[in-house]
Motif scaffolding. Structure first.
Motif, short mmCIF file in Angstrom:
data_model
loop_
_atom_site.label_atom_id
_atom_site.label_comp_id
_atom_site.label_asym_id
_atom_site.label_seq_id
_atom_site.Cartn_x
_atom_site.Cartn_y
_atom_site.Cartn_z
N ILE A 139 1.30 5.79 -6.35
CA ILE A 139 2.36 6.34 -5.51
C ILE A 139 3.27 7.24 -6.35
O ILE A 139 3.65 8.34 -5.94
N ARG A 140 3.61 6.79 -7.54
CA ARG A 140 4.48 7.58 -8.42
C ARG A 140 3.81 8.91 -8.77
O ARG A 140 4.46 9.97 -8.78
N GLU A 141 2.51 8.88 -9.07
CA GLU A 141 1.80 10.11 -9.42
C GLU A 141 1.80 11.09 -8.25
O GLU A 141 2.05 12.29 -8.43
N LEU A 142 1.53 10.60 -7.05
CA LEU A 142 1.53 11.47 -5.87
C LEU A 142 2.91 12.06 -5.65
O LEU A 142 3.05 13.26 -5.37
N ASN A 143 3.95 11.23 -5.76
CA ASN A 143 5.30 11.72 -5.54
C ASN A 143 5.73 12.71 -6.61
O ASN A 143 6.42 13.70 -6.33
N ASP A 144 5.34 12.46 -7.85
CA ASP A 144 5.67 13.39 -8.93
C ASP A 144 5.06 14.77 -8.67
O ASP A 144 5.61 15.80 -9.11
N ASN A 145 3.92 14.80 -7.96
CA ASN A 145 3.27 16.06 -7.62
C ASN A 145 3.76 16.63 -6.29
O ASN A 145 3.24 17.66 -5.83
N GLY A 146 4.75 15.97 -5.69
CA GLY A 146 5.29 16.44 -4.42
C GLY A 146 4.41 16.18 -3.22
O GLY A 146 4.67 16.74 -2.14
N ASP A 147 3.40 15.34 -3.36
CA ASP A 147 2.47 15.06 -2.26
C ASP A 147 2.96 13.84 -1.48
O ASP A 147 2.38 12.76 -1.54
N TYR A 148 4.02 14.03 -0.70
CA TYR A 148 4.60 12.90 0.04
C TYR A 148 3.69 12.47 1.19
O TYR A 148 3.66 11.29 1.54
N GLN A 149 2.95 13.42 1.76
CA GLN A 149 2.02 13.02 2.81
C GLN A 149 0.90 12.16 2.23
O GLN A 149 0.51 11.15 2.81
N GLY A 150 0.40 12.55 1.06
CA GLY A 150 -0.62 11.74 0.41
C GLY A 150 -0.09 10.37 0.04
O GLY A 150 -0.79 9.36 0.15
N SER A 151 1.17 10.31 -0.37
CA SER A 151 1.81 9.05 -0.71
C SER A 151 1.91 8.15 0.51
O SER A 151 1.56 6.96 0.45
N ALA A 152 2.39 8.70 1.62
CA ALA A 152 2.52 7.92 2.85
C ALA A 152 1.15 7.48 3.37
O ALA A 152 0.98 6.34 3.82
N LYS A 153 0.18 8.37 3.28
CA LYS A 153 -1.17 8.05 3.75
C LYS A 153 -1.77 6.91 2.93
O LYS A 153 -2.35 5.97 3.48
N PHE A 154 -1.62 6.98 1.61
CA PHE A 154 -2.13 5.92 0.74
C PHE A 154 -1.46 4.59 1.08
O PHE A 154 -2.13 3.54 1.17
N ARG A 183 9.53 9.78 0.07
CA ARG A 183 10.19 10.14 -1.19
C ARG A 183 10.63 8.89 -1.95
O ARG A 183 10.69 8.88 -3.18
N ALA A 184 10.96 7.84 -1.21
CA ALA A 184 11.53 6.64 -1.82
C ALA A 184 10.52 5.50 -1.94
O ALA A 184 10.90 4.40 -2.31
N LEU A 185 9.24 5.75 -1.67
CA LEU A 185 8.26 4.68 -1.81
C LEU A 185 8.23 4.06 -3.21
O LEU A 185 8.10 2.83 -3.34
N PRO A 186 8.37 4.85 -4.28
CA PRO A 186 8.41 4.20 -5.60
C PRO A 186 9.56 3.21 -5.74
O PRO A 186 9.45 2.23 -6.48
N TYR A 187 10.65 3.45 -5.01
CA TYR A 187 11.79 2.53 -5.08
C TYR A 187 11.41 1.17 -4.49
O TYR A 187 11.84 0.13 -5.00
N ASP A 188 10.62 1.19 -3.42
CA ASP A 188 10.23 -0.07 -2.80
C ASP A 188 9.33 -0.88 -3.72
O ASP A 188 9.45 -2.11 -3.81
N TYR A 189 8.41 -0.19 -4.40
CA TYR A 189 7.55 -0.91 -5.34
C TYR A 189 8.37 -1.51 -6.47
O TYR A 189 8.12 -2.64 -6.92
N ALA A 190 9.37 -0.78 -6.94
CA ALA A 190 10.25 -1.32 -7.98
C ALA A 190 11.05 -2.50 -7.45
O ALA A 190 11.26 -3.50 -8.16
N MET A 191 11.50 -2.42 -6.21
CA MET A 191 12.30 -3.48 -5.61
C MET A 191 11.51 -4.78 -5.52
O MET A 191 12.08 -5.88 -5.61
N LEU A 192 10.19 -4.67 -5.36
CA LEU A 192 9.34 -5.86 -5.24
C LEU A 192 8.99 -6.47 -6.59
O LEU A 192 8.28 -7.48 -6.64
#
Length: 257
Positions: A139-154, A183-192
Motif C-alpha cells: 500500500i505504501r509503495e502504491l501511494n508513494d507512486n500516487g496510484d491511489y486507485q491501485g491502493s484502494a483496489k488492492f 491517501r490515508a490507507l497507510p495510516y490505517d495499517y500503522a494504526m493496527l
C-alpha cells in the motif's frame, strides 16, 4: 463543516448534529464523514454527534511525518471541543484509533467498537503478522507512486468484488470519496500495529465497552473483549459495514444510555 486545531497545528473538520450527550464517530478505511452521515443522522435524535474526517481524508488537513499519536491528539481536540466526557463509536480501522484514544486516558465515558480488523493471536499469528506487514508495504509503495486507485483496489480485493465492479464503484460519487480516502490507507495499517489483537493496549482500557462483530466472524472481537477489564462481546447478524443505520443505531443507543 467546523474545524478544530490539533496539537501539531493540523485542522480537523467535523460536523456536529443533534442534542444530548456527546458521541464521537471514528470512521474506518476509505471513509470520510459522508460515509457515516446516515448513521450520524439517526444517532442525532439522542446525542450530540461529532462526525469527523480523520486526518488525510475529506476536508481535514494532514501534516508529515505521520504518527499514530497525532491521530490520538486529533481525537483529544474533538473531546476538548465537546467540553465533556464523550461516548465513542469506532468502526473497523477506526476502532483501533478509538481503542488507542481510550488507552491514552482521554475523557471517554463509554466505548463501542465494531468490526475490529485485527487477527486473533494463535497458531497462525506469525503468518498474519507477516501478511499485514506485506500489505502495508505494498500500500505504501502504491501511494508513494500516487496510484491511489491501485491502493484502494488492492485493499478491497478481499471483499469479493470483481475488477469491473471496482471500476464502476470508483466512477461513482461514493467511489470518488473512497479514492480520496485511499491517501490515508497507510495510516490505517500503522494504526493496527502488527495486525494482531493488541491485548496489552486493550488491558489499559477500563471504561465500559461493547465489542461488536458479525456472528460468523467473532474471534478477534471476542479476544479483544476478553483482554479488556470492563468489556463484553455482542454478535450481530452481519458486520456493521452491512447493517443499516436503523438497526445499528439502537444497539449503540443501548450502550450509551
Amino acid at each position: 463543516m467546523d474545524k478544530v486545531r490539533s496539537s501539531d497545528g493540523t485542522y480537523i473538520a467535523f460536523e456536529r448534529l443533534g442534542e444530548g450527550p456527546a458521541l464521537i464517530i471514528v470512521g474506518g478505511s476509505l471513509a470520510d464523514h459522508q460515509f457515516y452521515a446516515p448513521l450520524a443522522n439517526v444517532l442525532a435524535e439522542y446525542f450530540t454527534v461529532y462526525n469527523f474526517d480523520r486526518r488525510g481524508r475529506g476536508q481535514s488537513g494532514d501534516t508529515e511525518p505521520y504518527a499514530v499519536e497525532r491521530e490520538v491528539e486529533d481525537v483529544e481536540a474533538l473531546i476538548a471541543e465537546a467540553r465533556e466526557p464523550v461516548f465513542m463509536y469506532g468502526h473497523s480501522a477506526g476502532s483501533a484509533l478509538a481503542l488507542r484514544s481510550a488507552a491514552s486516558g482521554l475523557d471517554i465515558a463509554r466505548l463501542a467498537l465494531a468490526d475490529p480488523p485485527f487477527a486473533p493471536r494463535g497458531e497462525d499469528a506469525e503468518a498474519a503478522k507477516a501478511e499485514h506487514a506485506e500489505q502495508a508495504a505494498h500500500i505504501r509503495e502504491l501511494n508513494d507512486n500516487g496510484d491511489y486507485q491501485g491502493s484502494a483496489k488492492f485493499f478491497l480485493e478481499d471483499y469479493g468484488l470483481s475488477g469491473e465492479d471496482l471500476e464502476a464503484m470508483f466512477r461513482s460519487p461514493a467511489g470518488e470519496g473512497m479514492l480520496d480516502g485511499a491517501r490515508a490507507l497507510p495510516y490505517d495499517y500503522a494504526m493496527l500495529g502488527d495486525g494482531l489483537v493488541p491485548t496489552e493496549l486493550a488491558a489499559r482500557v477500563d471504561v465500559p465497552a461493547l465489542i461488536l462483530a458479525a456472528e460468523a466472524m467473532p474471534e478477534a472481537a471476542q479476544a479483544l473483549a476478553d483482554a479488556m477489564p470492563n468489556a463484553h462481546f455482542q454478535a450481530m447478524e452481519a458486520s456493521a459495514h452491512e447493517l443499516p443505520p436503523e438497526v445499528l443505531a439502537p444497539v449503540l443507543k443501548g450502550v450509551f444510555s
